[in-house]
Design a protein around this motif. Structure first.
Motif, PDB file in Angstrom:
ATOM      1  N   VAL A 124       0.842  -1.203   0.000  1.00 54.86           N
ATOM      2  CA  VAL A 124       0.000   0.000   0.000  1.00 54.86           C
ATOM      3  C   VAL A 124       0.873   1.248   0.000  1.00 54.86           C
ATOM      4  O   VAL A 124       0.623   2.199  -0.745  1.00 54.86           O
ATOM      5  CB  VAL A 124      -0.973  -0.011   1.197  1.00 54.86           C
ATOM      6  N   TRP A 125       1.893   1.249   0.829  1.00 52.47           N
ATOM      7  CA  TRP A 125       2.791   2.403   0.891  1.00 52.47           C
ATOM      8  C   TRP A 125       3.460   2.650  -0.468  1.00 52.47           C
ATOM      9  O   TRP A 125       3.609   3.786  -0.900  1.00 52.47           O
ATOM     10  CB  TRP A 125       3.845   2.213   1.974  1.00 52.47           C
ATOM     11  N   ASN A 126       3.841   1.596  -1.158  1.00 55.85           N
ATOM     12  CA  ASN A 126       4.442   1.713  -2.481  1.00 55.85           C
ATOM     13  C   ASN A 126       3.467   2.362  -3.458  1.00 55.85           C
ATOM     14  O   ASN A 126       3.839   3.240  -4.243  1.00 55.85           O
ATOM     15  CB  ASN A 126       4.898   0.342  -2.984  1.00 55.85           C
ATOM     16  N   GLU A 127       2.201   1.932  -3.442  1.00 60.26           N
ATOM     17  CA  GLU A 127       1.178   2.536  -4.317  1.00 60.26           C
ATOM     18  C   GLU A 127       1.000   4.018  -4.003  1.00 60.26           C
ATOM     19  O   GLU A 127       0.935   4.856  -4.899  1.00 60.26           O
ATOM     20  CB  GLU A 127      -0.161   1.812  -4.176  1.00 60.26           C
ATOM     21  N   ILE A 128       0.899   4.343  -2.711  1.00 63.61           N
ATOM     22  CA  ILE A 128       0.732   5.747  -2.312  1.00 63.61           C
ATOM     23  C   ILE A 128       1.929   6.570  -2.775  1.00 63.61           C
ATOM     24  O   ILE A 128       1.763   7.668  -3.316  1.00 63.61           O
ATOM     25  CB  ILE A 128       0.542   5.870  -0.789  1.00 63.61           C
ATOM     26  N   SER A 129       3.126   6.048  -2.589  1.00 59.99           N
ATOM     27  CA  SER A 129       4.338   6.761  -2.993  1.00 59.99           C
ATOM     28  C   SER A 129       4.376   7.000  -4.497  1.00 59.99           C
ATOM     29  O   SER A 129       4.741   8.084  -4.955  1.00 59.99           O
ATOM     30  CB  SER A 129       5.582   5.978  -2.563  1.00 59.99           C
ATOM     31  N   GLN A 130       3.986   5.985  -5.279  1.00 62.51           N
ATOM     32  CA  GLN A 130       3.980   6.136  -6.736  1.00 62.51           C
ATOM     33  C   GLN A 130       2.981   7.194  -7.178  1.00 62.51           C
ATOM     34  O   GLN A 130       3.278   8.030  -8.036  1.00 62.51           O
ATOM     35  CB  GLN A 130       3.670   4.800  -7.413  1.00 62.51           C
ATOM     36  N   VAL A 131       1.787   7.173  -6.598  1.00 66.37           N
ATOM     37  CA  VAL A 131       0.772   8.164  -6.963  1.00 66.37           C
ATOM     38  C   VAL A 131       1.228   9.559  -6.538  1.00 66.37           C
ATOM     39  O   VAL A 131       1.091  10.518  -7.304  1.00 66.37           O
ATOM     40  CB  VAL A 131      -0.602   7.803  -6.352  1.00 66.37           C
ATOM     41  N   ALA A 132       1.775   9.676  -5.340  1.00 61.49           N
ATOM     42  CA  ALA A 132       2.260  10.986  -4.874  1.00 61.49           C
ATOM     43  C   ALA A 132       3.339  11.522  -5.810  1.00 61.49           C
ATOM     44  O   ALA A 132       3.337  12.715  -6.148  1.00 61.49           O
ATOM     45  CB  ALA A 132       2.793  10.869  -3.446  1.00 61.49           C
ATOM     46  N   ALA A 133       4.242  10.654  -6.248  1.00 62.17           N
ATOM     47  CA  ALA A 133       5.307  11.094  -7.164  1.00 62.17           C
ATOM     48  C   ALA A 133       4.724  11.540  -8.502  1.00 62.17           C
ATOM     49  O   ALA A 133       5.154  12.545  -9.072  1.00 62.17           O
ATOM     50  CB  ALA A 133       6.312   9.965  -7.374  1.00 62.17           C
ATOM     51  N   MET A 134       3.718  10.815  -9.006  1.00 60.29           N
ATOM     52  CA  MET A 134       3.100  11.205 -10.280  1.00 60.29           C
ATOM     53  C   MET A 134       2.338  12.522 -10.140  1.00 60.29           C
ATOM     54  O   MET A 134       2.349  13.344 -11.056  1.00 60.29           O
ATOM     55  CB  MET A 134       2.175  10.097 -10.790  1.00 60.29           C
ATOM     56  N   LEU A 135       1.679  12.722  -9.005  1.00 60.79           N
ATOM     57  CA  LEU A 135       0.952  13.974  -8.787  1.00 60.79           C
ATOM     58  C   LEU A 135       1.913  15.160  -8.711  1.00 60.79           C
ATOM     59  O   LEU A 135       1.600  16.255  -9.179  1.00 60.79           O
ATOM     60  CB  LEU A 135       0.104  13.898  -7.515  1.00 60.79           C
ATOM     61  N   GLU A 136       3.089  14.941  -8.124  1.00 64.84           N
ATOM     62  CA  GLU A 136       4.084  16.013  -8.030  1.00 64.84           C
ATOM     63  C   GLU A 136       4.620  16.416  -9.399  1.00 64.84           C
ATOM     64  O   GLU A 136       5.034  17.550  -9.589  1.00 64.84           O
ATOM     65  CB  GLU A 136       5.235  15.589  -7.115  1.00 64.84           C
ATOM     66  N   THR A 137       4.581  15.497 -10.368  1.00 64.34           N
ATOM     67  CA  THR A 137       5.051  15.827 -11.717  1.00 64.34           C
ATOM     68  C   THR A 137       3.961  16.503 -12.540  1.00 64.34           C
ATOM     69  O   THR A 137       4.178  16.840 -13.698  1.00 64.34           O
ATOM     70  CB  THR A 137       5.529  14.570 -12.474  1.00 64.34           C
ATOM     71  N   GLY A 138       2.765  16.677 -11.939  1.00 61.03           N
ATOM     72  CA  GLY A 138       1.690  17.357 -12.643  1.00 61.03           C
ATOM     73  C   GLY A 138       0.692  16.429 -13.308  1.00 61.03           C
ATOM     74  O   GLY A 138      -0.247  16.886 -13.950  1.00 61.03           O
ATOM     75  N   ARG A 139       0.890  15.140 -13.182  1.00 57.49           N
ATOM     76  CA  ARG A 139      -0.067  14.197 -13.774  1.00 57.49           C
ATOM     77  C   ARG A 139      -1.387  14.266 -13.009  1.00 57.49           C
ATOM     78  O   ARG A 139      -1.406  14.376 -11.790  1.00 57.49           O
ATOM     79  CB  ARG A 139       0.501  12.784 -13.723  1.00 57.49           C
ATOM     80  N   LEU A 140      -2.473  14.216 -13.725  1.00 63.37           N
ATOM     81  CA  LEU A 140      -3.781  14.295 -13.106  1.00 63.37           C
ATOM     82  C   LEU A 140      -4.202  12.940 -12.550  1.00 63.37           C
ATOM     83  O   LEU A 140      -3.992  11.907 -13.185  1.00 63.37           O
ATOM     84  CB  LEU A 140      -4.828  14.766 -14.121  1.00 63.37           C
TER      85      LEU A 140
END
Length: 186
Positions: A124-140
């Motif tokens: 779960v933490w890995n999924e959250i981290s991946q989504v957080a990283a994508m959101l920081e790059t501007g991905r919707l």
């Protein structure tokens, strides 16, 4: 699981941008009566999130365990019949997202029953981290998979539509009395 997530570095600054609701973990068939409590908690959480200004809304993670079964290769199977009430949480989120549209940032994750608590928390933490990283790059968030099954075999499964050829066994004549609505099709 909450302790495992905390040990993995779920710092207070991340809590403002991601909320994790862990549902029906460790339940046996005889304990499934607590699932409605999870549904009530999820409803209250989603209502609270929707009252917040749109730009301040955190990503809500609804984490279930064992709702979907997997085969020996880790492919998705049918919904586990003894955990159908937990599967209704996914339906609740789908309904809320249909009403709120892009205004409800929500992810559903189902974990395999075979995962131990530390592995489940790490996943779960890995999924959250991946989504957080994508959101920081501007991905919707709307462009990301928001219904995820993480099997015990390491597979990450998401729903996909597949194009199929139409199977027509006889003659079909369709008439549309007026354009604009499928209800006019006869």
């Amino acid at each position: 699981y909450v302790e495992s997530l905390t040990r993995r570095g779920l710092a207070p600054e991340h809590c403002a941008s991601h909320i994790v609701l862990i549902c029906n973990f460790g339940l046996t068939e005889n304990q499934s009566h607590t699932v409605p409590a999870d549904a009530i908690t999820a409803i209250r959480l989603l209502q609270t999130i929707l009252k917040m200004p749109r730009h301040d809304r955190p990503v809500v993670w609804i984490v279930t365990r064992g709702v979907y079964q997997t085969d020996s290769q880790g492919n998705r199977g049918p919904i586990a019949t003894d955990l159908v009430p937990a599967a209704s949480l996914w339906g609740l989120v789908r309904s809320a997202k249909a009403e709120a549209g892009a205004g409800l940032p929500c992810m559903c994750v189902d974990l395999d029953l075979e995962k131990n608590p530390d592995d489940a928390a790490a996943t779960v933490w890995n999924e959250i981290s991946q989504v957080a990283a994508m959101l920081e790059t501007g991905r919707l968030l709307e462009s990301m998979d928001n219904e995820i099954l993480l099997s015990g075999h390491g597979n990450r499964l998401v729903p996909r539509l597949n194009r199929r050829e139409a199977v027509i066994t006889g003659l079909i004549k369709m008439h549309m009395s007026e354009r604009g609505a499928l209800t006019n099709l006869s």
